[in-house]
Design a protein around this motif. Sequence first.
Motif, short mmCIF file in Angstrom:
data_model
loop_
_atom_site.label_atom_id
_atom_site.label_comp_id
_atom_site.label_asym_id
_atom_site.label_seq_id
_atom_site.Cartn_x
_atom_site.Cartn_y
_atom_site.Cartn_z
N PRO A 59 0.99 -1.19 -0.05
CA PRO A 59 0.08 0.19 -0.06
C PRO A 59 1.00 1.21 0.04
O PRO A 59 0.48 2.29 -0.75
CB PRO A 59 -0.87 -0.04 1.21
CG PRO A 59 -0.92 -1.70 1.63
CD PRO A 59 0.35 -2.17 1.16
N GLN A 60 2.07 1.43 0.75
CA GLN A 60 2.84 2.39 0.76
C GLN A 60 3.67 2.61 -0.72
O GLN A 60 3.55 3.86 -0.96
CB GLN A 60 4.06 2.27 1.91
CG GLN A 60 3.18 2.27 3.24
CD GLN A 60 4.37 1.90 4.37
OE1 GLN A 60 5.31 1.32 4.09
NE2 GLN A 60 4.17 2.37 5.58
N SER A 61 3.91 1.52 -0.89
CA SER A 61 4.50 1.88 -2.52
C SER A 61 3.52 2.22 -3.62
O SER A 61 3.87 2.84 -4.37
CB SER A 61 5.02 0.22 -3.05
OG SER A 61 5.93 -0.07 -2.13
N LEU A 62 2.25 1.77 -3.44
CA LEU A 62 1.10 2.41 -4.34
C LEU A 62 1.03 3.57 -4.21
O LEU A 62 0.69 4.43 -5.24
CB LEU A 62 -0.12 1.17 -4.19
CG LEU A 62 -1.30 1.36 -4.97
CD1 LEU A 62 -0.95 1.22 -6.53
CD2 LEU A 62 -2.52 0.81 -4.75
N GLY A 63 0.93 3.92 -3.02
CA GLY A 63 0.86 5.40 -2.50
C GLY A 63 1.78 6.38 -3.06
O GLY A 63 1.55 7.41 -3.88
N SER B 28 1.51 6.50 -7.13
CA SER B 28 0.32 7.31 -7.37
C SER B 28 0.64 8.90 -7.10
O SER B 28 0.32 9.66 -7.93
CB SER B 28 -1.01 7.09 -6.53
OG SER B 28 -0.94 7.30 -5.19
N ILE B 29 1.40 9.22 -6.06
CA ILE B 29 1.88 10.45 -5.90
C ILE B 29 2.86 11.03 -6.71
O ILE B 29 2.54 12.14 -7.41
CB ILE B 29 2.34 10.81 -4.47
CG1 ILE B 29 1.40 10.71 -3.41
CG2 ILE B 29 3.27 12.07 -4.36
CD1 ILE B 29 2.05 10.62 -1.88
N ALA B 30 3.88 10.19 -7.27
CA ALA B 30 4.82 10.59 -8.09
C ALA B 30 3.99 10.80 -9.83
O ALA B 30 4.30 11.55 -10.43
CB ALA B 30 5.70 9.35 -8.36
N GLY C 16 0.96 11.63 -10.11
CA GLY C 16 0.15 12.86 -10.01
C GLY C 16 1.10 14.13 -10.21
O GLY C 16 0.61 15.06 -10.84
N ILE C 17 2.12 14.16 -9.49
CA ILE C 17 2.96 15.08 -9.90
C ILE C 17 3.55 15.45 -11.16
O ILE C 17 3.81 16.50 -11.94
CB ILE C 17 4.27 14.97 -8.46
CG1 ILE C 17 3.96 15.18 -7.28
CG2 ILE C 17 5.64 16.02 -9.11
CD1 ILE C 17 4.80 14.96 -5.99
N LEU C 18 3.99 14.06 -11.66
CA LEU C 18 4.49 14.24 -13.18
C LEU C 18 3.55 14.93 -14.11
O LEU C 18 3.63 15.54 -15.02
CB LEU C 18 4.89 12.78 -13.64
CG LEU C 18 6.22 12.34 -12.90
CD1 LEU C 18 6.39 10.90 -13.47
CD2 LEU C 18 7.48 13.35 -13.41
N ILE C 19 2.16 14.59 -13.69
CA ILE C 19 1.08 14.97 -14.75
C ILE C 19 1.14 16.36 -14.49
O ILE C 19 1.00 17.09 -15.54
CB ILE C 19 -0.37 14.45 -14.31
CG1 ILE C 19 -0.36 12.95 -14.88
CG2 ILE C 19 -1.49 15.09 -14.89
CD1 ILE C 19 -1.58 12.08 -14.35
N VAL C 20 0.75 16.85 -13.13
CA VAL C 20 0.89 18.49 -13.05
C VAL C 20 2.01 19.18 -13.65
O VAL C 20 1.69 20.21 -14.15
CB VAL C 20 0.68 18.57 -11.61
CG1 VAL C 20 0.72 20.23 -11.18
CG2 VAL C 20 -0.70 18.15 -11.20
#
Length: 70
Positions: free
Chosen positions: A4-8, A11-13, A15-19
């Motif tokens: 779960p931590q790796s998945l989090g 997903s954060i990475a 999201g940051i790359l998209i923005v």
Amino acid sequence: MGTPQSLGLVSIACGILIVVGWVLYKFLEFVDLPMAIKAGIVLVVAGICIVLATLVNERRKDVKTERFFK
């Protein structure tokens, strides 16, 4: 680190790359610069993202073997 931590983190990475990609695209769309300069800016940002990603990955691997955190 568990799944779960790796998945989090992934997903954060993402999201940051998209923005960052969207902001960079909009910046380069409205700025009147030569194509070579625009390509250079994109490559610099991509290089920084790659270096940060590899540093985070390396640090995650080092935490498992360091005695300081146990």
